[in-house]
Design a protein around this motif. Structure first.
Motif, PDB file in Angstrom:
ATOM      1  N   MET A   1       1.965 -17.676   5.218  1.00 16.30           N
ATOM      2  CA  MET A   1       0.779 -18.486   4.904  1.00 16.30           C
ATOM      3  C   MET A   1       0.404 -18.329   3.445  1.00 16.30           C
ATOM      4  O   MET A   1      -0.483 -17.561   3.121  1.00 16.30           O
ATOM      5  N   SER A   2       1.119 -19.014   2.556  1.00 17.26           N
ATOM      6  CA  SER A   2       0.713 -18.849   1.168  1.00 17.26           C
ATOM      7  C   SER A   2      -0.191 -20.009   0.776  1.00 17.26           C
ATOM      8  O   SER A   2      -0.111 -21.101   1.314  1.00 17.26           O
ATOM      9  N   ASN A   3      -1.074 -19.746  -0.114  1.00 11.01           N
ATOM     10  CA  ASN A   3      -2.103 -20.709  -0.504  1.00 11.01           C
ATOM     11  C   ASN A   3      -2.390 -20.401  -1.961  1.00 11.01           C
ATOM     12  O   ASN A   3      -2.835 -19.306  -2.296  1.00 11.01           O
ATOM     13  N   ARG A   4      -2.124 -21.394  -2.842  1.00  9.60           N
ATOM     14  CA  ARG A   4      -2.159 -21.067  -4.268  1.00  9.60           C
ATOM     15  C   ARG A   4      -3.562 -20.760  -4.760  1.00  9.60           C
ATOM     16  O   ARG A   4      -3.740 -20.166  -5.816  1.00  9.60           O
ATOM     17  N   TRP A   5      -4.580 -21.155  -4.008  1.00 14.97           N
ATOM     18  CA  TRP A   5      -5.950 -20.856  -4.447  1.00 14.97           C
ATOM     19  C   TRP A   5      -6.435 -19.498  -3.964  1.00 14.97           C
ATOM     20  O   TRP A   5      -7.424 -18.962  -4.457  1.00 14.97           O
ATOM     21  N   MET A   6      -5.790 -18.978  -2.966  1.00 13.14           N
ATOM     22  CA  MET A   6      -6.267 -17.721  -2.384  1.00 13.14           C
ATOM     23  C   MET A   6      -5.951 -16.559  -3.313  1.00 13.14           C
ATOM     24  O   MET A   6      -4.837 -16.447  -3.818  1.00 13.14           O
ATOM     25  N   ALA A   7      -6.940 -15.707  -3.542  1.00 17.99           N
ATOM     26  CA  ALA A   7      -6.739 -14.566  -4.426  1.00 17.99           C
ATOM     27  C   ALA A   7      -5.621 -13.673  -3.890  1.00 17.99           C
ATOM     28  O   ALA A   7      -5.434 -13.559  -2.676  1.00 17.99           O
ATOM     29  N   ALA A   8      -4.932 -13.052  -4.804  1.00 16.38           N
ATOM     30  CA  ALA A   8      -3.784 -12.216  -4.429  1.00 16.38           C
ATOM     31  C   ALA A   8      -4.187 -11.150  -3.422  1.00 16.38           C
ATOM     32  O   ALA A   8      -3.423 -10.814  -2.524  1.00 16.38           O
ATOM     33  N   ARG A   9      -5.425 -10.635  -3.532  1.00 16.29           N
ATOM     34  CA  ARG A   9      -5.817  -9.535  -2.661  1.00 16.29           C
ATOM     35  C   ARG A   9      -5.872  -9.948  -1.194  1.00 16.29           C
ATOM     36  O   ARG A   9      -5.875  -9.113  -0.308  1.00 16.29           O
ATOM     37  N   LEU A  10      -5.901 -11.257  -0.943  1.00 12.53           N
ATOM     38  CA  LEU A  10      -6.002 -11.723   0.445  1.00 12.53           C
ATOM     39  C   LEU A  10      -4.675 -12.210   1.008  1.00 12.53           C
ATOM     40  O   LEU A  10      -4.548 -12.406   2.214  1.00 12.53           O
ATOM     41  N   GLN A  11      -3.700 -12.414   0.116  1.00 11.08           N
ATOM     42  CA  GLN A  11      -2.404 -12.900   0.585  1.00 11.08           C
ATOM     43  C   GLN A  11      -1.825 -11.830   1.509  1.00 11.08           C
ATOM     44  O   GLN A  11      -1.950 -10.649   1.272  1.00 11.08           O
ATOM     45  N   GLY A  12      -1.216 -12.294   2.565  1.00  7.84           N
ATOM     46  CA  GLY A  12      -0.582 -11.328   3.462  1.00  7.84           C
ATOM     47  C   GLY A  12      -1.463 -10.913   4.620  1.00  7.84           C
ATOM     48  O   GLY A  12      -1.023 -10.199   5.513  1.00  7.84           O
ATOM     49  N   TYR A  13      -2.739 -11.332   4.619  1.00  7.86           N
ATOM     50  CA  TYR A  13      -3.575 -11.044   5.784  1.00  7.86           C
ATOM     51  C   TYR A  13      -3.761 -12.313   6.603  1.00  7.86           C
ATOM     52  O   TYR A  13      -4.429 -13.237   6.169  1.00  7.86           O
ATOM     53  N   PRO A  14      -3.174 -12.363   7.786  1.00  6.02           N
ATOM     54  CA  PRO A  14      -3.343 -13.561   8.620  1.00  6.02           C
ATOM     55  C   PRO A  14      -4.761 -13.603   9.193  1.00  6.02           C
ATOM     56  O   PRO A  14      -5.484 -12.613   9.131  1.00  6.02           O
ATOM     57  N   PRO A  15      -5.175 -14.755   9.769  1.00  6.98           N
ATOM     58  CA  PRO A  15      -6.484 -14.801  10.430  1.00  6.98           C
ATOM     59  C   PRO A  15      -6.555 -13.759  11.549  1.00  6.98           C
ATOM     60  O   PRO A  15      -5.521 -13.385  12.106  1.00  6.98           O
ATOM     61  N   SER A  16      -7.751 -13.317  11.861  1.00  2.00           N
ATOM     62  CA  SER A  16      -7.947 -12.244  12.834  1.00  2.00           C
ATOM     63  C   SER A  16      -7.314 -12.568  14.186  1.00  2.00           C
ATOM     64  O   SER A  16      -7.456 -13.665  14.716  1.00  2.00           O
ATOM     65  N   VAL A  17      -6.631 -11.596  14.749  1.00  3.66           N
ATOM     66  CA  VAL A  17      -5.966 -11.754  16.047  1.00  3.66           C
ATOM     67  C   VAL A  17      -7.003 -12.004  17.148  1.00  3.66           C
ATOM     68  O   VAL A  17      -6.716 -12.638  18.156  1.00  3.66           O
ATOM     69  N   PHE A  18      -8.236 -11.535  16.932  1.00  4.46           N
ATOM     70  CA  PHE A  18      -9.278 -11.690  17.964  1.00  4.46           C
ATOM     71  C   PHE A  18      -9.633 -13.164  18.142  1.00  4.46           C
ATOM     72  O   PHE A  18      -9.723 -13.675  19.247  1.00  4.46           O
ATOM     73  N   ALA A  19      -9.854 -13.844  16.998  1.00  6.43           N
ATOM     74  CA  ALA A  19     -10.197 -15.262  17.050  1.00  6.43           C
ATOM     75  C   ALA A  19      -9.022 -16.051  17.624  1.00  6.43           C
ATOM     76  O   ALA A  19      -9.194 -16.952  18.448  1.00  6.43           O
ATOM     77  N   GLU A  20      -7.821 -15.670  17.194  1.00  5.17           N
ATOM     78  CA  GLU A  20      -6.626 -16.378  17.630  1.00  5.17           C
ATOM     79  C   GLU A  20      -6.443 -16.260  19.152  1.00  5.17           C
ATOM     80  O   GLU A  20      -6.197 -17.264  19.837  1.00  5.17           O
ATOM     81  N   MET A  21      -6.589 -15.052  19.689  1.00  8.54           N
ATOM     82  CA  MET A  21      -6.390 -14.858  21.132  1.00  8.54           C
ATOM     83  C   MET A  21      -7.510 -15.509  21.930  1.00  8.54           C
ATOM     84  O   MET A  21      -7.273 -16.034  23.014  1.00  8.54           O
ATOM     85  N   SER A  22      -8.742 -15.486  21.415  1.00 10.32           N
ATOM     86  CA  SER A  22      -9.851 -16.135  22.127  1.00 10.32           C
ATOM     87  C   SER A  22      -9.627 -17.641  22.195  1.00 10.32           C
ATOM     88  O   SER A  22      -9.871 -18.271  23.220  1.00 10.32           O
ATOM     89  N   ALA A  23      -9.123 -18.222  21.097  1.00  9.27           N
ATOM     90  CA  ALA A  23      -8.847 -19.662  21.078  1.00  9.27           C
ATOM     91  C   ALA A  23      -7.723 -20.000  22.056  1.00  9.27           C
ATOM     92  O   ALA A  23      -7.807 -20.976  22.814  1.00  9.27           O
ATOM     93  N   LEU A  24      -6.694 -19.165  22.072  1.00 10.82           N
ATOM     94  CA  LEU A  24      -5.555 -19.385  22.974  1.00 10.82           C
ATOM     95  C   LEU A  24      -6.004 -19.267  24.435  1.00 10.82           C
ATOM     96  O   LEU A  24      -5.620 -20.064  25.291  1.00 10.82           O
ATOM     97  N   ALA A  25      -6.847 -18.272  24.707  1.00 12.75           N
ATOM     98  CA  ALA A  25      -7.364 -18.074  26.072  1.00 12.75           C
ATOM     99  C   ALA A  25      -8.126 -19.317  26.518  1.00 12.75           C
ATOM    100  O   ALA A  25      -7.971 -19.797  27.639  1.00 12.75           O
ATOM    101  N   LYS A  26      -8.924 -19.848  25.623  1.00 16.29           N
ATOM    102  CA  LYS A  26      -9.734 -21.020  25.935  1.00 16.29           C
ATOM    103  C   LYS A  26      -8.831 -22.233  26.199  1.00 16.29           C
ATOM    104  O   LYS A  26      -8.985 -22.945  27.188  1.00 16.29           O
ATOM    105  N   ALA A  27      -7.867 -22.416  25.302  1.00 15.89           N
ATOM    106  CA  ALA A  27      -6.963 -23.562  25.429  1.00 15.89           C
ATOM    107  C   ALA A  27      -6.167 -23.505  26.732  1.00 15.89           C
ATOM    108  O   ALA A  27      -5.893 -24.530  27.354  1.00 15.89           O
ATOM    109  N   ARG A  28      -5.806 -22.301  27.175  1.00 14.61           N
ATOM    110  CA  ARG A  28      -4.962 -22.144  28.362  1.00 14.61           C
ATOM    111  C   ARG A  28      -5.767 -21.934  29.634  1.00 14.61           C
ATOM    112  O   ARG A  28      -5.200 -21.712  30.700  1.00 14.61           O
ATOM    113  N   GLY A  29      -7.077 -21.875  29.501  1.00 13.30           N
ATOM    114  CA  GLY A  29      -7.906 -21.572  30.673  1.00 13.30           C
ATOM    115  C   GLY A  29      -7.654 -20.168  31.199  1.00 13.30           C
ATOM    116  O   GLY A  29      -7.783 -19.900  32.389  1.00 13.30           O
ATOM    117  N   ALA A  30      -7.287 -19.258  30.314  1.00  2.00           N
ATOM    118  CA  ALA A  30      -6.988 -17.888  30.738  1.00  2.00           C
ATOM    119  C   ALA A  30      -8.268 -17.050  30.810  1.00  2.00           C
ATOM    120  O   ALA A  30      -9.264 -17.357  30.152  1.00  2.00           O
TER     121      ALA A  30
END
Ligand code: GLN
Length: 387
Positions: A1-30
């Motif tokens: 996930m590279s983004n030329r505007w994002m400061a170098a200090r943030l490159q390499g950190y993906p979005p939080s796994v918590f938000a990602e899993m909650s969204a997936l749970a919702k989408a799947r009705g889990a």
């Protein structure tokens, strides 16, 4: 996930796994046993106190260090539960959740190149916070089946560059509650190497059986070099209110207050009044919280054990870290994807909690801070999971 505007200090950190899993749970009705947030309400009396505070005109900026009423309640709570004497004027700062407090500590105390010891798995904000402040995280791994710190590894982590140790007890995600011997060793090493201690104690009221929560700040010689941090979210099942605090000596508070004034400046005013009321709830409230969680822990443990997952009973916090070694998955990420899509239960793959990623690849975190019907629905689905 590279983004030329994002400061170098943030490159390499993906979005939080918590938000990602909650969204997936919702989408799947889990059934969502991933992100640790209660799906039930906090105490009505505390919600009422928030409504009253809004009606009573507590709606402008709070005092940056925290409203005096809340700081007094925090000090009284420390006295009531731990016999810890705290000066509310000089030794308490209110923050927007414990996460803000930890961020403030990173920027208040770490100079570039300083080493910061932490136990891994570590809550997902710790390592990015340390690194963004220019620090070098030095992990001490807690391994199954007991997830306790190895005294030799802990000692070896300390050195001339160590500035700080970040201690989380009760521990997310392992459920370990540090015992007196472990706290004594940490206290001894902090003094031997002249190290500052930050403790994240947000699960202080969620402890089971014979386990007892103890504050490192109360060990001999530690009061002057420890900042105790906690919050209201877990103790009062109000994780969205984001009221946290730090307790510790004036010299450390002045650094925290300086950085806090440049971040959020002040935390939400009416919620501070409501949490002051919450901290004054009778002992019975806290005993009931513990009992309610202990019953849920036992229920989920049994449901997980029946599947073939290897699960140790946590001493505190509201997570179970289970081993997937009897399942044909190399990595917890794949197991969690299978679990959410085929079984209908969401859990957290704890890779994000590790620097040494391989240490966590056979572990999966489940939370039990849920209503009985949620846990029962999860158990029904887990019947279809077999090692
Ligand atoms: N502390 C909670 C957990 O570990 C929530 C974390 C989050 O959503 N940032 O699940």
């Amino acid at each position: 996930m590279s983004n030329r505007w994002m400061a170098a200090r943030l490159q390499g950190y993906p979005p939080s796994v918590f938000a990602e899993m909650s969204a997936l749970a919702k989408a799947r009705g889990a059934v969502n046993l991933g992100q640790g947030f209660p799906d039930f309400e906090g105490p009505e009396i505390v919600k009422q106190a928030a409504r009253a505070a809004i009606s009573e005109h507590h709606n402008q900026y709070a005092i940056s260090a925290g409203e005096p009423e809340l700081r007094r309640a925090i000090a009284d709570h420390a006295q009531r539960f731990y016999g810890q004497a705290v000066d509310p004027d000089h030794e308490v700062t209110v923050t927007s959740g414990c996460s803000e407090a930890i961020w403030c500590a990173a920027f208040a105390f770490i100079n570039p190149g300083d080493e910061v010891i932490l136990f891994e798995p570590a809550f997902d904000t710790y390592v990015p916070n340390i690194r963004m402040a220019g620090g070098v995280p030095v992990p001490v791994t807690l391994r199954p089946p007991d997830f306790r710190p190895d005294p030799d590894e802990l000692r070896a982590a300390f050195g001339p560059k160590t500035r700080l140790i970040l201690v989380n007890t009760p521990h997310n995600p392992t459920g370990t509650v540090l015992n007196p011997a472990e706290l004594s060793l940490i206290a001894e090493l902090c003094q031997e190497f002249d190290v500052l201690a930050i403790t994240d104690e947000v699960y202080e009221h969620i402890i089971f059986g014979d386990a007892r929560h103890r504050r490192l700040a109360q060990w001999p010689g530690m009061a002057e070099r420890t900042l105790t941090m906690s919050s209201a979210g877990k103790s009062f099942s109000l994780t969205g209110w984001k009221i946290g605090w730090t307790i510790g000596p004036e010299a450390l508070q002045s650094a925290i207050r300086r950085i806090h004034q440049f971040t959020v400046f002040a935390s939400v005013t009416p919620m501070q009044y409501a949490i002051a009321a919450a901290l004054r709830l009778p002992d019975g409230y806290f005993a009931e919280l513990r009992a309610a969680y202990q019953a849920r822990r036992d229920f989920l443990l049994e449901a997980l054990a029946a599947t073939g997952l290897t699960a140790r009973s946590p001493e505190g916090a509201y997570f179970i870290l289970a081993g997937i070694e009897r399942f044909p998955f190399d990595h917890a990420d794949d197991f969690c994807r299978y679990l959410v899509t085929e079984i209908g239960v969401a859990a957290i793959p704890p890779a994000t909690f590790y620097i040494h990623q391989a240490e966590g690849k056979q572990l999966v975190r489940f939370t039990f801070c849920k209503r009985w019907e949620t846990l029962e629905a999860a158990a029904e689905r887990l019947v279809r999971l077999r090692a």
